[in-house]
Write a protein that holds these residues in place. Sequence first.
Motif, mmCIF file in Angstrom:
data_model
loop_
_atom_site.group_PDB
_atom_site.id
_atom_site.type_symbol
_atom_site.label_atom_id
_atom_site.label_comp_id
_atom_site.label_asym_id
_atom_site.label_seq_id
_atom_site.Cartn_x
_atom_site.Cartn_y
_atom_site.Cartn_z
ATOM 1 N N LEU A 100 0.586 -1.219 0.094
ATOM 2 C CA LEU A 100 0.084 0.127 0.088
ATOM 3 C C LEU A 100 1.289 1.503 -0.551
ATOM 4 C CD1 LEU A 100 -2.118 -1.196 3.010
ATOM 5 C CD2 LEU A 100 -3.280 -0.476 0.476
ATOM 6 N N PRO A 101 0.847 2.521 -0.102
ATOM 7 C CA PRO A 101 0.898 3.755 -0.372
ATOM 8 C C PRO A 101 1.997 4.079 0.674
ATOM 9 C CG PRO A 101 -1.036 4.139 -1.505
ATOM 10 C CD PRO A 101 -0.802 2.688 -1.017
ATOM 11 N N ARG A 117 6.260 4.742 1.858
ATOM 12 C CA ARG A 117 5.966 5.778 2.342
ATOM 13 C C ARG A 117 7.583 6.676 2.180
ATOM 14 N NH1 ARG A 117 4.900 3.409 6.798
ATOM 15 N NH2 ARG A 117 5.943 4.610 8.639
ATOM 16 N N THR A 118 7.831 7.883 1.986
ATOM 17 C CA THR A 118 9.105 8.044 2.342
ATOM 18 C C THR A 118 8.706 9.338 3.429
ATOM 19 O OG1 THR A 118 9.704 9.791 0.437
ATOM 20 C CG2 THR A 118 10.235 7.446 0.481
ATOM 21 N N ALA A 140 0.930 9.712 2.198
ATOM 22 C CA ALA A 140 0.815 8.398 2.052
ATOM 23 C C ALA A 140 0.272 7.454 2.518
ATOM 24 C CB ALA A 140 1.667 7.821 2.252
ATOM 25 N N LEU A 141 -0.527 8.503 3.847
ATOM 26 C CA LEU A 141 -1.565 8.279 4.513
ATOM 27 C C LEU A 141 -2.951 8.393 3.904
ATOM 28 C CD1 LEU A 141 -1.428 7.468 8.148
ATOM 29 C CD2 LEU A 141 -2.264 9.831 8.111
ATOM 30 N N ASP A 178 4.444 -0.626 10.133
ATOM 31 C CA ASP A 178 4.052 -0.298 10.087
ATOM 32 C C ASP A 178 2.533 -0.155 10.338
ATOM 33 O OD1 ASP A 178 5.781 0.928 8.387
ATOM 34 O OD2 ASP A 178 5.700 -0.369 6.648
ATOM 35 N N PRO A 179 1.424 -1.488 9.860
ATOM 36 C CA PRO A 179 0.327 -1.349 10.130
ATOM 37 C C PRO A 179 -0.165 -1.032 11.607
ATOM 38 C CG PRO A 179 1.185 -3.913 10.230
ATOM 39 C CD PRO A 179 2.284 -2.547 9.726
ATOM 40 N N LEU A 180 0.280 -0.874 12.589
ATOM 41 C CA LEU A 180 0.072 -0.566 14.121
ATOM 42 C C LEU A 180 0.354 0.981 13.836
ATOM 43 C CD1 LEU A 180 1.161 -3.548 16.081
ATOM 44 C CD2 LEU A 180 -0.975 -2.943 15.073
ATOM 45 N N LEU A 181 1.063 1.733 13.608
ATOM 46 C CA LEU A 181 1.482 2.508 13.196
ATOM 47 C C LEU A 181 0.125 3.492 12.698
ATOM 48 C CD1 LEU A 181 2.938 5.235 14.166
ATOM 49 C CD2 LEU A 181 4.014 5.284 12.031
#
Lengths: 133, 295
Positions: free
Chosen positions: B91-92, B96-97, B104-105, B131-134
Amino acid sequence: MRFEVRRLRAGELDHELIWLAVTITSAVLLCAWLRVGLPLPQCIFHTLLGIPCVTCGSTHAALAFSHGDFSGAWRFNPLATLSYFAVAIYDVYALLVLVRRRPRFRLAISRHYLVPLISGAALLNWIYLLRHL
Amino acid sequence: MAMIHVSRSGATLGIFEEEKVREGLRTGQFIGTDLGWTDGMPTWRPLSELESFRVPTPAPPPPQVDVSLPATTPQPVVPVATPTITARTGLPWENRTSDNFFNALIETVMMVLSKPDHAFAIMKREGGLGDPLLYAVICGSAGSLISLLYQFFMKSLGMGFGRTGLGGLFGLGFVSILIIIFIPVFVLLGIFIGSAITHVCLMIVGGAKYPFETTLRVLSYGNGSAHLLNVIPFCGGLIAVVAALIVGSIGLARAHETDTWRAVVAVLLPMIVCCGGAIFFGAAIIGGAMAGNWH
């Protein structure tokens, strides 16, 4: 059913760490919730139908369990009480393997065992609750 | 030399030089049905179909003329659909950078809510929980906070939803502030417990083809995105719950590559069997529950 004892693989989730943290944090938050007198969630199933659901009495069982009143907890909800015992045992195991860096137990249960096990336990528990609550 | 990403049954085997893959195909390390992808390819394709690894075969002899058929009989032309496998490029949010954090969010939220089928077809199944938890904590906390602010606003106008149950929290002042502080913790616990229950249900219906992490990723992105729907006044909580169920079902079906009905049953089973499951699920979408909009 497959059972093995092994070290964590590279990149594998550390389930012991995760579930130890989740269960302890949940227990602490539940205690804090009750300590400040916040309302307990009402059972929608019981409110609508007038009969207990499979998890009715779980909160009271947790309270009794936390005070060491295991028979009282059993009376409120046997399945929940067994779950709390399982969680307590798992947490002790998780703490030991994390602190002592021991190999981990891994259990793979086939769906053919899982379905009758869970549905049977839930059904027996529900019958008990229907007769006693 | 081109680097080839190779995967088998959804698991990444690694990134290899073209020559290594060719050698692997000879030695049996790789098989023709393993999927490969390299820069410039729109989708993953079986290694045997990649130009670089295609074994030259002699041209087949022309088919013999079937004398039993009249020469004028037209042969039906059946279009052969080549199955395309979408690459799990992530996913974006996963790509993300530091300078496109919010883009991205937002892109991820929009993609999950508007095209969940595509979003969960490209979501990585593994790769860590950070990533998913954040994402879930950011979106979940924002949704809950918005929901709470609405509730305070409605209370100030004397249009509260009553002081019973969880709705009664909003007159408690200090406790409300404590709850706001602990929202991220509630969201995290809700995601973990909800994912565990859903994964067990998915195992029961025979749909769990990938590990727990895949389920947790689906619920983190699905519930996190749905949570932001709390921004809708009055009925946002209810819409968020329904959206979470729909997105969660589609997500589980795509990520676990299982039948949609199994995913739907896995998501609904806790609610069907017991309201305790509903409470746990509600914890994952705590904003809606705290707002009391669905009472």
